[in-house]
Design a protein around this motif. Structure first.
Motif, short mmCIF file in Angstrom:
data_model
loop_
_atom_site.label_atom_id
_atom_site.label_comp_id
_atom_site.label_asym_id
_atom_site.label_seq_id
_atom_site.Cartn_x
_atom_site.Cartn_y
_atom_site.Cartn_z
N UNK A 116 0.84 -1.12 0.05
CA UNK A 116 0.04 -0.12 0.07
C UNK A 116 0.98 1.30 0.12
N UNK A 117 0.30 2.50 -0.36
CA UNK A 117 0.91 3.68 -0.78
C UNK A 117 1.36 4.26 0.57
N UNK A 118 2.50 5.01 0.80
CA UNK A 118 2.41 5.74 2.24
C UNK A 118 1.34 6.47 2.66
N UNK A 119 0.94 6.56 4.14
CA UNK A 119 -0.10 7.07 4.64
C UNK A 119 -0.01 8.51 4.68
N UNK A 120 1.14 9.05 4.49
CA UNK A 120 1.25 10.72 4.65
C UNK A 120 0.81 11.29 3.28
N UNK A 121 -0.29 12.15 3.33
CA UNK A 121 -0.56 13.07 2.25
C UNK A 121 0.63 13.83 1.57
N UNK A 122 0.35 13.54 0.16
CA UNK A 122 1.68 14.57 -0.62
C UNK A 122 0.80 15.58 -1.40
N UNK A 123 1.45 16.68 -1.23
CA UNK A 123 0.82 17.99 -2.10
C UNK A 123 -0.03 18.75 -0.95
N UNK A 124 -0.10 19.91 -1.40
CA UNK A 124 -0.77 21.07 -0.66
C UNK A 124 -2.21 20.61 -0.80
N UNK A 125 -3.05 20.16 -1.65
CA UNK A 125 -4.38 19.90 -1.54
C UNK A 125 -4.61 18.67 -0.82
N UNK A 126 -3.78 17.53 -0.97
CA UNK A 126 -3.93 16.31 -0.23
C UNK A 126 -3.72 16.72 1.26
N UNK A 127 -2.82 17.34 1.58
CA UNK A 127 -2.72 17.77 3.15
C UNK A 127 -3.94 18.57 3.65
N UNK A 128 -4.30 19.38 3.04
CA UNK A 128 -5.74 20.34 3.38
C UNK A 128 -6.89 19.26 3.44
N UNK A 129 -7.04 18.48 2.54
CA UNK A 129 -8.15 17.42 2.49
C UNK A 129 -7.84 16.58 3.61
N UNK A 130 -6.74 15.97 3.87
CA UNK A 130 -6.48 15.18 4.91
C UNK A 130 -6.92 15.83 6.42
N UNK A 131 -6.47 17.02 6.50
CA UNK A 131 -6.65 18.00 7.66
C UNK A 131 -8.04 18.13 7.94
N UNK A 132 -8.83 18.47 7.11
CA UNK A 132 -10.10 18.76 7.25
C UNK A 132 -11.18 17.64 7.57
N UNK A 175 -5.39 4.90 9.97
CA UNK A 175 -4.81 4.53 11.29
C UNK A 175 -4.68 3.25 11.53
N UNK A 176 -4.78 2.19 10.38
CA UNK A 176 -4.66 0.95 10.47
C UNK A 176 -3.03 0.74 10.07
N UNK A 177 -2.42 -0.36 10.74
CA UNK A 177 -0.86 -0.43 10.36
C UNK A 177 -0.49 -1.29 9.25
N UNK A 178 0.55 -1.29 9.03
CA UNK A 178 1.15 -2.18 8.02
C UNK A 178 0.83 -1.43 6.57
N UNK A 179 1.53 -2.19 5.76
CA UNK A 179 1.67 -1.64 4.24
C UNK A 179 1.37 -2.55 3.31
N UNK A 180 0.14 -3.41 3.70
CA UNK A 180 -0.18 -4.68 2.92
C UNK A 180 -1.73 -4.89 2.78
N UNK A 181 -2.27 -5.11 1.67
CA UNK A 181 -3.76 -5.06 1.54
C UNK A 181 -3.95 -5.99 0.21
N UNK A 182 -5.09 -6.87 0.48
CA UNK A 182 -5.55 -7.41 -0.86
C UNK A 182 -7.13 -7.65 -0.65
N UNK A 183 -7.67 -8.10 -1.64
CA UNK A 183 -9.17 -8.20 -1.60
C UNK A 183 -9.88 -9.05 -0.45
N UNK A 184 -9.03 -10.12 -0.40
CA UNK A 184 -9.34 -10.88 0.82
C UNK A 184 -9.29 -10.32 2.16
N UNK A 185 -8.24 -9.56 2.46
CA UNK A 185 -8.02 -8.90 3.72
C UNK A 185 -9.18 -7.59 4.04
N UNK A 186 -9.64 -7.07 2.85
CA UNK A 186 -10.64 -6.14 2.93
C UNK A 186 -11.90 -6.57 3.27
#
Length: 323
Positions: free
Chosen positions: A35-51, A125-136
């Motif tokens: 999975x991608x990094x959980x940190x938002x990248x870019x101004x718009x993503x950071x603003x949307x995440x904070x809101x 807020x979930x930990x890890x960097x791994x996901x597939x359909x079965x886990x979802x």
């Protein structure tokens, strides 16, 4: 992927699949599920995440432990002993989280319903960097076990596809999500194209590509072609609202049309101009979702009225006139 990183990855898989296509397929599956990094990248993503985080700041938080050892996270609004009310589940897309669904979650909570919003493993807020359909699907089942049956479930992108896989019981070992209504926003109808595009991106040959796709069967117990939610949308008991934008550049609108052709219980709402990500908070979309869910409430009210009409009303003895 950055060009240099992609070149390195392609070189690595070129060498590995020459030695063992099976090992290359397994390695590709692990990379596909990262999975991608959980940190938002870019101004718009950071603003949307904070809101979004601010909107969910008052929500209860829960950790959902999955049988696989992974963990999901859940926000709950309007929980506790508030009396009989609707209960809704909200799921996010790949690389997203519940905070990016905050406009939708807030709209649902404003109706007085109990709202549970998931963070899949490797997201939010979930930990890890791994996901597939079965886990979802397992996370969806864990939410049902923890909070009870849902009246409706609303999912965006990968989260919408996971809801449909759950509702259709495509993974028999995971409890099916319950609910009279499902809303799929910008959701794919099947996954084969993702694996094909991914294999092409990292330069897999035919044997390694087959090994990659076989990993789906090894991990979930179902073959890749079994995860075709478009074929099952018309067979489930739930009514389905499919929301999509024809300008969606990440998930083709052809997926929405496949859903729409699945049966009479599936209806389409086109939200053109909102693409793949802005669609989850667009006012017309929130209005369409609210109306779709309210429609079920009206049906229940009509049933109550019909029941009331067949209850016999007995005449009371006439009061004797005073002498």
């Amino acid at each position: 992927m950055a060009n240099f990183a992609l070149k390195v990855i392609r070189l690595g898989f070129s060498v590995l699949q020459a030695v063992s296509p099976q090992l290359a397929g397994r390695a590709a599956f692990l990379l596909f599920c990262r999975t991608p990094s959980q940190r938002p990248k870019g101004g718009k993503a950071k603003a949307a995440h904070a809101a979004g985080a601010a909107r969910l700041a008052g929500a209860e938080r829960f950790v959902l432990k999955l049988s696989s050892g992974a963990k999901a996270h859940a926000y709950r609004l309007n929980g506790g002993a508030l009396g009989k009310r609707k209960r809704y589940l909200v799921t996010h897309g790949w690389g997203s989280s519940a905070v990016y669904m905050a406009d939708l979650v807030s709209m649902l909570a404003a109706t007085g319903a109990e709202v549970v919003a998931l963070d899949f493993p490797g997201h939010g807020r979930a930990h890890g960097r791994f996901l597939h359909m079965g886990l979802a699907v397992e996370a969806i089942a864990a939410a049902g076990e923890r909070f009870g049956a849902f009246d409706a479930a609303i999912g965006h992108s990968f989260g919408g596809a996971a809801l449909m896989v759950s509702a259709a019981a495509l993974l028999p070992d995971a409890a099916s999500v319950t609910g009279e209504r499902l809303v799929l926003i910008g959701a794919p109808s099947e996954m084969a194209w993702l694996f094909t595009d991914f294999g092409r991106l990292i330069g897999l040959g035919a044997a390694a590509q087959a090994a990659l796709e076989n990993e789906v069967h090894r991990v979930t117990g179902r073959r890749l072609e079994d995860f075709d939610a478009g074929n099952t949308a018309g067979t489930i008991s739930s009514s389905v609202l499919v929301v999509h934008a024809e300008d969606d550049k990440e998930v083709s609108s052809a997926h929405a049309r496949r859903y729409g052709a699945a049966g009479k219980r599936v209806r389409l709402f086109w939200a053109n101009g909102f693409g793949h990500r802005r669609i989850v908070g667009a006012a017309p979309v929130l209005g369409a979702v609210a109306a779709f869910l309210e429609e079920e409430a009206h049906k229940e009210l009509e049933c109550i009225k019909k029941d009331a009409e067949i209850i016999p009303i007995f005449e009371l003895p006439a009061r004797r006139a005073a002498l």
